[in-house]
Design a protein around this motif. Structure first.
Motif: not given
Ligand SMILES: Nc1ncnc2c1ncn2[C@@H]1O[C@H](COP(=O)(O)OP(=O)(O)OP(=O)(O)O)[C@@H](O)[C@H]1O
Ligand SMILES: [Mg+2]
Lengths: 286, 336
Positions: A51-56, A221-227, A234-241
Motif C-alpha cells: 500500500t502506498a501512502l501519498i500526499g503533498p 505487508t508493506v505500507m510506504f510513503v513515496e512522492h 510500479d510497485i503498489s497494489d493500492w494507493v491511499v492519498v
C-alpha cells in the motif's frame, strides 16, 4: 486468490473496507496546537499487499506513521493491528509484535558496524537480558544464527562488502538499504517505510524496489510513503492519498491520477486536467 | 640552585605510589561507571559523586546503624547506589537526555546536604561523618597495621594496603563485567540507544528500560568507588562528596578515552601521577629557591597543579580529542 487480486473489486473510495485488513484505523486525530496534522476517520490496510501512502508535503503522512507505530499517541481514536489494539502501546511493543518501521530521515547507528546494525534488528535475543548477557554460552549459539541470517540479508541487499565498516561511513542510499535490511531482521509482518527511496540514486532505486516487491512475495505487508508516482505505480497494489491530515482518496494506482480530489489537493482546485503522472508532478523532495 | 637539588627519586616514588593508591581506585571506579553511562549508553550524568556517596553511606550505615557484617554492608552500599539510580532515572529517562543531566547535578548536592544536615545527625552524624564502621573491615584484613607492604620503594601501611588491594580487585572485576556486557547483545542494544534511541525502539528494544539498567550499572560501580574511599580514609565525610569531584571523574574518563573499557583506569592512574608529580616537583623547587617565594609559595602549588593539569587536558583535546585510547575513527563519524 492472491491478496492483491482480492482488492480488484473493492470500491475506490476513502475508508472502504477490505477483505483481510492487517491494520484498521478508526477516528484517529492528532493536533499540534491549532493545526490538525492527522484526522483519519477510517482506514483499512489489506494484508499481504503493498500500500502506498501519498500526499503533498505536510499532508501528515509521517505524523500518521508515528501514530500507528507508537512513536506518537493520537488525541482520539485508535488503531487495531492484527486484531490487537495498537494505540497506547509503546513503539517497542508494536515492533516486537511485527510492526516495524523505517524513518524518513535515515537512522543508521553510525558507530556500530554494519553487521552489528543488522544483528540488533533480531528480536527475542537471549543475550539482550542483563544477567544472561554475562554468560556467553547462554547466547553464543543464537548469536551465530542471527549472524548468519544477517549475512544472508546483507548479501541480498548487496551490502556484504560493507559488513565490518562503521555504518557511519555509508552513503545516504546505502543507509536506506541498511535500514530496510535491518528492519527485516525483526521478522516483521507489516513494514512501514517512510520515503525509502528519497535521496537514493536511480540505479539503487531499482534494486530497492525489487526488495520491496520481494517482501510481498514473502507474505509481508508493506505500507510506504513515496512522492515519485512512477515508483508508486510500479510497485503498489493500492494507493491511499492524504491531504491536510485527511484521507481524501483510495484506490488502485491507475485510478488515482484521474481522481479530481487528488488533482485538487496537489495542484489547487482551479486545475481540471488529469494529473500527468509521467511528468512526475508529484515528485516531492526525491 | 640546580636541578640536582631536587630529589627525583622521591618525587617518582611518591607519584607512582599515588598513581596506584586507593584514591586513584576511587577515581577509576567512578570513571568506569561514567563510561558505562556516557561512553556506552550516551547518558549525561553530572552527579556521579552522588552515586559514590550513596555507596559509601550505604556501606557505612549498614555497620554503624544496623550492625550488618561487612559483606552485607557492601551489598547494601550497592543497593543504595541502585536506588539512587532509580530515583534519578525513573522520572527523567523518558524525557530528552538533557533532563537527566540537570537532575543529576542537583541530586548529588542534595545527597551531600542531607547527609550533613543536623536533622540527619542521629543517623549520618552530620558533618562529622561516619567513623565507627571500619573495625569489622580491619578484622577482615590479612595485613598487619604495624607493617608496610608494597613493591620496592612503593609501599603502603598495612591498614591502607587492604583498601588498595580490595580496590584494585574491584577495578578488575568491574572491567571484566563491563567488557563482557559490552561485547554481548545487551551492550549492542545499549550502544544502539546511544546512537539513536528511536531506531532501537523501532526494532523492538525498550530503550527506557535499557537506559535505566545502564544508569544503575554505572551508578553501582561508582558506589563501589565510594566504598573504597571509605575503607582507605577510614571515614565517610559528607564534604568529601562535593560537586566538583564529578568533573574530575569526567576529566579522568576523557583523558583515558570515552567508550573504551579500561581507558578510565589509565586516565585515573595518569591523573594521580601527574597531580602528585607536579605538586612534589613544585614544592621542591620552591624549597630549593628555584622559584622565589615572591612568585609562589608551597601552599599555592596545590592550586597551580590543577592549572597545569587543565592546560595539559586542553592540549590533549586539541591534538588527541579522543583521549589516549579513544578511537579517532569513531570520533570522525560524529562530524559527518
Ligand atoms: N512535532 C510537531 N510539532 C508541530 N507540528 C508538527 C510536528 N510534526 C509535524 N507537524 C506538522 O504537521 C504537519 C504534517 O507533517 P508531516 O511531517 O506528518 O507531513 P508529511 O506528510 O510527512 O510531509 P513530507 O512529505 O514533507 O514528509 C505539518 O504541517 C507539520 O508542520
Ligand atoms: Mg514525511
Amino acid at each position: 486468490m492472491t491478496p492483491a487480486e482480492q482488492l480488484a473489486d473493492i470500491a475506490a473510495e476513502p475508508g472502504v473496507s477490505k477483505p483481510d485488513p492487517i491494520l484498521v484505523v478508526d477516528n484517529v486525530t492528532r493536533a499540534f496546537g491549532g493545526l490538525k496534522a492527522v484526522d483519519v476517520d477510517h482506514l483499512e490496510v489489506q494484508r499481504g499487499v503493498i500500500t502506498a501512502l501519498i500526499g503533498p508535503n505536510g499532508a501528515g503522512k509521517t505524523t500518521f506513521f508515528n501514530l500507528l507505530t507508537g512513536f506518537d499517541q493520537p488525541d482520539t481514536g485508535n488503531a487495531v493491528f492484527d486484531g490487537d489494539v495498537a494505540s497506547g502501546q509503546s513503539s517497542h511493543e508494536l515492533a516486537r509484535k511485527g510492526m516495524v518501521r523505517t524513518f524518513q530521515l535515515t537512522k543508521a547507528l553510525t558507530k556500530l558496524s554494519v553487521i552489528e546494525n543488522m544483528k540488533l534488528g533480531a528480536t527475542h535475543q537471549r543475550g539482550e537480558h542483563f544477567f544472561t548477557a554475562l554468560f556467553s554460552p547462554l547466547w553464543n549459539v543464537q548469536e551465530k544464527e542471527i549472524e548468519s541470517r544477517a549475512d544472508a540479508l546483507l548479501e541480498r541487499f548487496k551490502l556484504d562488502h560493507m559488513r565490518d565498516e562503521y555504518a557511519g561511513t555509508m552513503s545516504g542510499g546505502q543507509r536506506k538499504l541498511l535500514e530496510m535490511a535491518r528492519s527485516l531482521m525483526a521478522d516483521p509482518t507489516l513494514v512501514m517505510l517512510d520515503e525509502p527511496m528519497a535521496g537514493v540514486n536511480p540505479a539503487l532505486t531499482q534494486s530497492l524496489l525489487e526488495h520491496v516487491k520481494s517482501l510481498r512475495s514473502e507474505g509481508i505487508t508493506v505500507m510506504f510513503v513515496e512522492h515519485d508516482m512512477d515508483v508508486v505505480r510500479d510497485i503498489s497494489d493500492w494507493v491511499v492519498v492524504m491531504a491536510e491530515g485527511r484521507i481524501i482518496a483510495e484506490g488502485p494506482p491507475d485510478s488515482i491520477g484521474s481522481n479530481q480530489q487528488v488533482i485538487d489537493a496537489y495542484l489547487g482546485s482551479h486545475h481540471d486536467s488529469a494529473l500527468d503522472l509521467d511528468a512526475d508532478l508529484l515528485g516531492g523532495e526525491s | 640552585m640546580s636541578l640536582a637539588a631536587i630529589d627525583w627519586g622521591f618525587i617518582l616514588t611518591q607519584s607512582v605510589t599515588q598513581a596506584f593508591d586507593f584514591n586513584a581506585v576511587v577515581y577509576a571506579l567512578a570513571a568506569i561507571g561514567l563510561n558505562v553511562h556516557f561512553g556506552y549508553a550516551g547518558l549525561l550524568n553530572f552527579g556521579q559523586v552522588g552515586f559514590v556517596a550513596m555507596g559509601a553511606y550505604g556501606m557505612g550505615l549498614s555497620i554503624t546503624l544496623w550492625q550488618l557484617n561487612p559483606f552485607l554492608a557492601v551489598i547494601v552500599g550497592m543497593i543504595f547506589a541502585a536506588i539512587f539510580a532509580l530515583i534519578l532515572g525513573l522520572p527523567t529517562l523518558r524525557l530528552r537526555s538533557d533532563y537527566l543531566a540537570i537532575v543529576t547535578i542537583a541530586a548529588a548536592e542534595i545527597v551531600r546536604l542531607i547527609a550533613r544536615s543536623t536533622v540527619m545527625r542521629p543517623i549520618t552524624r552530620g558533618a562529622e561523618g561516619l567513623n565507627e564502621f571500619i573495625g569489622p573491615f580491619r578484622d577482615l584484613s590479612p595485613f598487619s597495621a604495624s607493617q608496610t607492604y608494597g613493591i620496592g620503594p612503593i609501599e603502603w601501611r598495612g591498614s591502607q594496603f587492604f583498601a588498595v588491594v580490595v580496590g584494585w580487585v574491584l577495578v578488575g572485576l568491574s572491567l571484566l563485567l563491563v567488557a563482557q556486557l559490552m561485547r554481548s547483545p545487551w551492550g549492542r542494544v545499549v550502544k544502539a540507544i546511544r546512537e539513536d534511541e528511536d531506531a532501537a525502539r523501532a526494532l523492538g528494544k525498550n530503550a527506557y528500560w535499557y537506559k535505566l539498567q545502564a544508569l544503575i550499572l554505572g551508578g553501582v560501580i561508582g558506589g563501589l568507588g565510594g566504598m573504597v574511599q571509605a575503607l582507605g580514609n577510614a571515614t565517610v565525610q559528607p564534604d568529601f562528596f562535593v560537586a566538583p569531584l564529578t568533573f574530575f571523574f569526567w576529566l579522568v574518563l576523557i583523558l583515558g578515552g570515552v567508550g573504551r573499557v579500561w581507558a578510565p583506569v589509565f586516565g585515573a592512574v595518569v591523573y594521580w601521577f601527574m597531580i602528585t608529580f607536579i605538586q612534589n616537583t613544585g614544592r621542591q623547587m620552591v624549597d630549593a629557591g628555584m622559584i622565589p617565594t615572591s612568585i609562589m609559595d608551597t601552599s599555592q602549588i596545590d592550586q597551580i597543579r590543577f592549572w597545569i593539569v587543565g592546560a595539559a587536558l586542553a592540549l590533549l583535546m586539541v591534538f588527541r580529542p579522543q583521549g589516549f585510547f579513544g578511537s579517532r575513527e569513531e570520533m570522525a563519524l560524529d562530524a559527518r
